[in-house]
Design an enzyme around this catalytic site. Sequence first.
Site, PDB file in Angstrom:
ATOM      1  N   TRP A 161      -5.865   3.632  19.657  1.00  0.00           N
ATOM      2  CA  TRP A 161      -7.340   3.952  19.454  1.00  0.00           C
ATOM      3  C   TRP A 161      -7.918   3.215  18.688  1.00  0.00           C
ATOM      4  O   TRP A 161      -9.476   2.445  18.507  1.00  0.00           O
ATOM      5  CB  TRP A 161      -7.312   5.353  18.538  1.00  0.00           C
ATOM      6  CG  TRP A 161      -6.521   4.956  17.058  1.00  0.00           C
ATOM      7  CD1 TRP A 161      -5.211   4.639  16.204  1.00  0.00           C
ATOM      8  CD2 TRP A 161      -7.208   5.481  15.407  1.00  0.00           C
ATOM      9  NE1 TRP A 161      -5.125   4.563  15.385  1.00  0.00           N
ATOM     10  CE2 TRP A 161      -6.371   5.330  14.569  1.00  0.00           C
ATOM     11  CE3 TRP A 161      -8.670   5.823  15.161  1.00  0.00           C
ATOM     12  CZ2 TRP A 161      -6.338   5.571  13.891  1.00  0.00           C
ATOM     13  CZ3 TRP A 161      -8.782   6.041  14.435  1.00  0.00           C
ATOM     14  CH2 TRP A 161      -8.181   5.698  13.029  1.00  0.00           C
ATOM     15  N   ASP A 162      -6.788   2.153  18.472  1.00  0.00           N
ATOM     16  CA  ASP A 162      -7.316   1.135  17.946  1.00  0.00           C
ATOM     17  C   ASP A 162      -8.678   0.264  18.041  1.00  0.00           C
ATOM     18  O   ASP A 162      -9.529  -0.242  17.726  1.00  0.00           O
ATOM     19  CB  ASP A 162      -6.450  -0.404  17.120  1.00  0.00           C
ATOM     20  CG  ASP A 162      -5.361   0.187  16.839  1.00  0.00           C
ATOM     21  OD1 ASP A 162      -4.673   1.711  16.991  1.00  0.00           O
ATOM     22  OD2 ASP A 162      -4.193  -0.608  16.455  1.00  0.00           O
ATOM     23  N   GLU A 201      -1.860  10.731   9.509  1.00  0.00           N
ATOM     24  CA  GLU A 201      -0.594  10.545  10.962  1.00  0.00           C
ATOM     25  C   GLU A 201       1.118  11.213  10.167  1.00  0.00           C
ATOM     26  O   GLU A 201       2.589  11.194  10.792  1.00  0.00           O
ATOM     27  CB  GLU A 201       0.168   9.365  11.474  1.00  0.00           C
ATOM     28  CG  GLU A 201      -0.546   8.428  12.496  1.00  0.00           C
ATOM     29  CD  GLU A 201      -0.698   7.306  12.760  1.00  0.00           C
ATOM     30  OE1 GLU A 201       0.438   7.000  12.415  1.00  0.00           O
ATOM     31  OE2 GLU A 201      -0.579   6.848  13.826  1.00  0.00           O
ATOM     32  N   LYS A 211      -0.404   8.413   4.743  1.00  0.00           N
ATOM     33  CA  LYS A 211      -0.182   6.799   5.562  1.00  0.00           C
ATOM     34  C   LYS A 211      -1.291   5.948   5.143  1.00  0.00           C
ATOM     35  O   LYS A 211      -1.507   4.454   5.035  1.00  0.00           O
ATOM     36  CB  LYS A 211       0.157   6.902   7.293  1.00  0.00           C
ATOM     37  CG  LYS A 211       0.092   5.725   8.005  1.00  0.00           C
ATOM     38  CD  LYS A 211       0.750   5.392   8.676  1.00  0.00           C
ATOM     39  CE  LYS A 211       0.832   4.746  10.070  1.00  0.00           C
ATOM     40  NZ  LYS A 211       1.473   4.635  11.367  1.00  0.00           N
ATOM     41  N   GLN A 212      -2.280   6.376   6.019  1.00  0.00           N
ATOM     42  CA  GLN A 212      -3.749   5.226   5.919  1.00  0.00           C
ATOM     43  C   GLN A 212      -5.371   6.319   5.641  1.00  0.00           C
ATOM     44  O   GLN A 212      -5.167   7.674   5.611  1.00  0.00           O
ATOM     45  CB  GLN A 212      -3.220   4.511   7.282  1.00  0.00           C
ATOM     46  CG  GLN A 212      -3.778   5.558   8.366  1.00  0.00           C
ATOM     47  CD  GLN A 212      -3.711   4.957  10.057  1.00  0.00           C
ATOM     48  OE1 GLN A 212      -2.551   4.582   9.728  1.00  0.00           O
ATOM     49  NE2 GLN A 212      -4.322   5.269  10.165  1.00  0.00           N
TER      50      GLN A 212
END
Length: 786
Positions: A325-326, A467, A581-582
């Site tokens: 998806w980046d 995630e 995580k992000q």
Amino acid sequence: MWTYSQTTFQKNDIVLNGNRFMTGNGYFGYRGTLEEFGKAEQTACILNGVYDQFEDRWREPVNAPNGLSTKVSFCGQELSALSSPVISHEQTLDLYAAVHRRKTTFECGQARISVQAERFASQDEPHLLCMKYAVTCSEGGQLVIRTGVDSEVWDINGPHLREITQEQDGDWLVVRATTGELGTEVVVCEQVDFPALSPSAEGLRTEGFRELRFPAEPGREYVFFKYVSIFTSLDTPGESPDQAAISLARQSSRAGYEKLKEAHADRWSIIWNSCDTEIDGDDEAQFAVRYSLYQLQLTAPRHSDSVSISARGLSGQVYKGAVFWDTEMYMTPVFALTDPRVARNLILYRHRTLDGARRKAREYGFRGAFYAWESQETGDDACTDFNVNDVLTNRPLRTHFRDKQIHLSADIVHAIRQYFEWTGDMSVLLDGAAEVAVECARFLYSYACYKMDKARYELQDVVGPDEYHERVHNNAYTNRMSKCALETALEMLKIVQDRFPTEYRELESRLGFAGEMDRWWEMNDGLYLAQPEPESGIIPQFDGYLSLEDVTVKDLKSRMLHPNEYLGGGSGLATTTQVLKQADVVLMLSLFRDDFPMEVKKRNWAYYEARTEHGSSLSACAYAMLAAHAGSPDLAYPYFMKTATVDLTGASKQFVGDLYIGGTHPAANGGAWMTVVFGFAGLTLKGEKICLSPNLPSHWSSLAFRFQWKGQTYSVRITSDDIRVSSDIDNLQDACFEFADCGASMCCPGQSVQWKRDELPDTTDITLLLTKEQCEPPEHSLHSFA
């Protein structure tokens, strides 16, 4: 500010420098290793879109034989930076011309042997790799130059090349190989020109190499040129790639090195003219952004819409060379505004892989297109159910990246929407984008559930961008992005129906969606979207998130028994806590910033930043963009620099469990540009208006950049005194610009509009919520909070 260089050689930096000194052109990437290095030093020529699986190991991209392999010996002593005494060494990368250079002086007894090499991956001819190599000896002696095509290829999960054969005829040499899984032919042809060799030179041929021996004269420079062509049978369907490779090598030799380099540099000049950003007052940031853009641009598939950009670009086989998806979230937006042809190719790659997404949806019992978490050339998912190993038990961990990260299908439609709105390219709808949007909407509807007791649609059992928390209900990002995807699909179908009725009828006849559209509207209107908590203003990342243990990242990591321990999965340390995580909610707020009050954005930034590990290179730029948008550019700055320097410092997570994830970071590279343009410059594109609301870091004196919008090109310059926008003379239409809240002005082709700073309203600061007590920005030339 265009050159990256190192003036010492450190063995421990070989792998990292392979990433730092990359060259590439979208067709292949060539790691920044020295010419005498081989597979042990991870020398690699990575082919975009060519994959192979060896036995039951992970499927990954194929590395071609190394056509630049060159070793030099003097008086019987082989010279290598790894094993020979080095008097001086310099390795440089010219970003503007995309040329790699090295100069090393070796000590060999009483003699000093200087080796200079220059190479480039041609942007003008994507199948071509060129090198100029020179040797100078301070003393006379027997010199041996061994150069050729090294078929000993570095692989992570290989070997992938079989049936390797060599053929030599005159000045050219060909190495052929075949991949084991699909039988794809890989051909590397090299032609070498030695314009001024000693008359007494002796030539020897060995498998894949040629060797020249001659007495070197003191002080004389011996130069040769290599022209390496790379083709696969995918490039020449129905024909052998041999002739194409031989023909290009011969043509390149006739054209000559300098002419080829000039054509290559001209192409890069065009690229830089479209994407460069100029920052005054901060040399470090200026170089970091240009370096990020260089790394992103060398991966761009200008030659084809059948390939895309993988999570680690063309730096190796990490993450199986898969597309995540980046690409849609952090790369496509950059190209949509700087080189729309590349963005179009990235969009159409998803159409080419649509059947794989359909197969995946059927595999899990759904309709439509469930796009692969790790996509390769067919769109089938390369991600496994056990993607990470537990470093404590050495047992594989069940993860749900593959089967629960449904937001990717919505992300793709969001990228299509951005591309279409920013470029005005309606042809992309007919060429596959509308079909992709339909199938993604169909999938999201089939995945959703309707809660009778709550009279709403929900998306349950998902994994969001975070995630670490798997199988959660109503991830705020996933639900909001899915609503956008449903709206986009329906709006695009209306556009196609109104403007292209014949094509619309054909599309509907083929896909049969007419009876589903009312249900999509119903889900769009009734999909649950998490709202801010009444007292705190915090948007829960998912159902029940705020009831989890509230622990700091530092405290959580103190519980780790191993430095590479995976924090997510079924039993990771983070799963029962609020540590993520992000960027997740913060990414949603950054993407849909107009949908939320500023106070909500501020409060959520502060809350989630204090609980974010930033365990992904995608995270920091999301926090940077939102902080800049909210009026604290100095707070955004260290997050921006962490993003922009990730491939220079190597300061990124290298392992997940025992899985190596090193390499370059094209999504972070794109995120650096997005932070500058969408964050600090405050560029937003709303309907028929171009809006700017700049918030520059306090030590920047000016920022300038260019962008394309609906086929027109504009230049922006922001200083402490004024803001100026210029419309290129070749533009065909006027544009309406809006600065902050000062109203709109028309900008005609060849003209500029300007606002004085004292005419602009003060930007509200957010120090009340973004304070050091609440969050610790990453360490990097840390500036005081706004």
